[in-house]
Design a protein around this motif. Sequence first.
Motif, short mmCIF file in Angstrom:
data_model
loop_
_atom_site.label_atom_id
_atom_site.label_comp_id
_atom_site.label_asym_id
_atom_site.label_seq_id
_atom_site.Cartn_x
_atom_site.Cartn_y
_atom_site.Cartn_z
N GLU A 150 0.83 -1.21 0.00
CA GLU A 150 0.00 0.00 0.00
C GLU A 150 0.86 1.26 0.00
O GLU A 150 0.56 2.24 -0.68
CB GLU A 150 -0.95 -0.02 1.20
N LEU A 151 1.95 1.24 0.76
CA LEU A 151 2.87 2.38 0.76
C LEU A 151 3.51 2.58 -0.61
O LEU A 151 3.70 3.71 -1.05
CB LEU A 151 3.96 2.19 1.83
N ARG A 152 3.83 1.49 -1.30
CA ARG A 152 4.42 1.58 -2.64
C ARG A 152 3.42 2.21 -3.62
O ARG A 152 3.77 3.04 -4.44
CB ARG A 152 4.83 0.19 -3.12
N LYS A 153 2.14 1.81 -3.50
CA LYS A 153 1.09 2.39 -4.34
C LYS A 153 0.98 3.89 -4.09
O LYS A 153 0.92 4.70 -5.02
CB LYS A 153 -0.26 1.72 -4.07
N LEU A 154 0.95 4.26 -2.81
CA LEU A 154 0.84 5.67 -2.45
C LEU A 154 2.05 6.47 -2.93
O LEU A 154 1.91 7.60 -3.40
CB LEU A 154 0.66 5.82 -0.94
N GLU A 155 3.23 5.88 -2.82
CA GLU A 155 4.44 6.54 -3.29
C GLU A 155 4.35 6.82 -4.79
O GLU A 155 4.70 7.90 -5.25
CB GLU A 155 5.65 5.67 -2.98
N THR A 156 3.86 5.86 -5.56
CA THR A 156 3.72 6.03 -7.00
C THR A 156 2.72 7.13 -7.33
O THR A 156 2.96 7.97 -8.20
CB THR A 156 3.27 4.69 -7.65
N VAL A 157 1.61 7.15 -6.62
CA VAL A 157 0.59 8.18 -6.85
C VAL A 157 1.13 9.56 -6.49
O VAL A 157 0.93 10.53 -7.22
CB VAL A 157 -0.70 7.86 -6.06
N VAL A 158 1.85 9.67 -5.38
CA VAL A 158 2.42 10.95 -4.95
C VAL A 158 3.43 11.45 -5.99
O VAL A 158 3.45 12.64 -6.32
CB VAL A 158 3.04 10.85 -3.55
N LYS A 159 4.26 10.56 -6.51
CA LYS A 159 5.22 10.96 -7.55
C LYS A 159 4.50 11.50 -8.78
O LYS A 159 4.93 12.48 -9.38
CB LYS A 159 6.11 9.79 -7.93
N GLU A 160 3.40 10.87 -9.15
CA GLU A 160 2.62 11.36 -10.29
C GLU A 160 2.05 12.74 -10.02
O GLU A 160 2.06 13.61 -10.89
CB GLU A 160 1.46 10.40 -10.59
N ILE A 161 1.54 12.95 -8.81
CA ILE A 161 0.96 14.25 -8.46
C ILE A 161 2.04 15.32 -8.49
O ILE A 161 1.83 16.41 -9.04
CB ILE A 161 0.28 14.19 -7.08
N VAL A 162 3.21 15.05 -7.94
CA VAL A 162 4.31 16.01 -7.94
C VAL A 162 4.73 16.32 -9.37
O VAL A 162 4.95 17.48 -9.74
CB VAL A 162 5.50 15.50 -7.10
N SER A 163 4.82 15.30 -10.20
CA SER A 163 5.19 15.49 -11.60
C SER A 163 4.15 16.36 -12.32
O SER A 163 4.51 17.26 -13.09
CB SER A 163 5.31 14.14 -12.29
N GLU A 164 2.88 16.09 -12.09
CA GLU A 164 1.82 16.87 -12.72
C GLU A 164 1.85 18.33 -12.24
O GLU A 164 1.69 19.26 -13.03
CB GLU A 164 0.46 16.25 -12.41
N LEU A 165 2.08 18.55 -10.94
CA LEU A 165 2.16 19.91 -10.43
C LEU A 165 3.36 20.66 -10.99
O LEU A 165 3.28 21.86 -11.28
CB LEU A 165 2.19 19.90 -8.90
N THR A 166 4.48 19.97 -11.15
CA THR A 166 5.66 20.58 -11.76
C THR A 166 5.37 20.99 -13.19
O THR A 166 5.73 22.09 -13.63
CB THR A 166 6.86 19.61 -11.70
N TYR A 167 4.71 20.11 -13.93
CA TYR A 167 4.33 20.42 -15.31
C TYR A 167 3.40 21.64 -15.35
O TYR A 167 3.60 22.56 -16.15
CB TYR A 167 3.65 19.22 -15.96
N LEU A 168 2.40 21.67 -14.47
CA LEU A 168 1.47 22.80 -14.45
C LEU A 168 2.17 24.11 -14.08
O LEU A 168 1.84 25.17 -14.61
CB LEU A 168 0.32 22.51 -13.48
N LYS A 169 3.15 24.03 -13.20
CA LYS A 169 3.91 25.22 -12.81
C LYS A 169 4.70 25.75 -14.00
O LYS A 169 4.72 26.96 -14.26
CB LYS A 169 4.83 24.87 -11.65
N ARG A 170 5.36 24.85 -14.74
CA ARG A 170 6.11 25.27 -15.94
C ARG A 170 5.18 25.86 -16.99
O ARG A 170 5.48 26.88 -17.60
CB ARG A 170 6.86 24.08 -16.56
N ARG A 171 4.03 25.24 -17.15
CA ARG A 171 3.06 25.72 -18.13
C ARG A 171 2.52 27.09 -17.75
O ARG A 171 2.37 27.98 -18.59
CB ARG A 171 1.92 24.71 -18.23
#
Length: 187
Positions: A150-171
């Motif tokens: 479950e922690l591994r799943k959450l870690e993967t989801v958090v990484k996706e969210i951080v990546s998406e927020l970084t993309y939105l910030k650049r945009r």
Amino acid sequence: MRRACLVLLASIYWTLGCAAVKFDLPAVTPANIENSKRCLSQYVPKDTLVFARVNVGPGYNQRVDIEIVDDAEVPNVYTKKKGISGEITNAFDTRADAEISICFKNTLPDGFHEAPEYSRPIEVNFNVGAEAVDFETLAKKEKLGPLELELRKLETVVKEIVSELTYLKRREARMRDTNENIYLYCY
């Protein structure tokens, strides 16, 4: 119009986390093949895992072709297969920030005429990012307990969210710069 409705419907299903999109793909003669092409699309960021499972049902004297491609400046073709039948799976990492399209064509051989009875059922299951990871296999391979999994799943989801927020910030920064340049140019 039908294509736009199909893309909208697929987008809604993907947003809601639906397991699959199902539709009937009518067969056409080779002369009309480009008009009958059906595509499902979704925006996917660069370096994101994508898993596509397609199940093509039976159909007499019909050839279904599939193409998975993105709309980057130089389009990347992830899959291009002719005459598919049954279930096929494809997993890949995206090479660009782009819209991924899964397109289908159903062709009748020469001598056959288009008719309502010539169609094939198509089922598409399209998973992106954390949804595409097979965590059960990962748990067995790395011998993870339920909590660790479950922690591994959450870690993967958090990484996706951080990546998406970084993309939105650049945009947002690009759009702000464009807006400021237009403002300065106009005044």
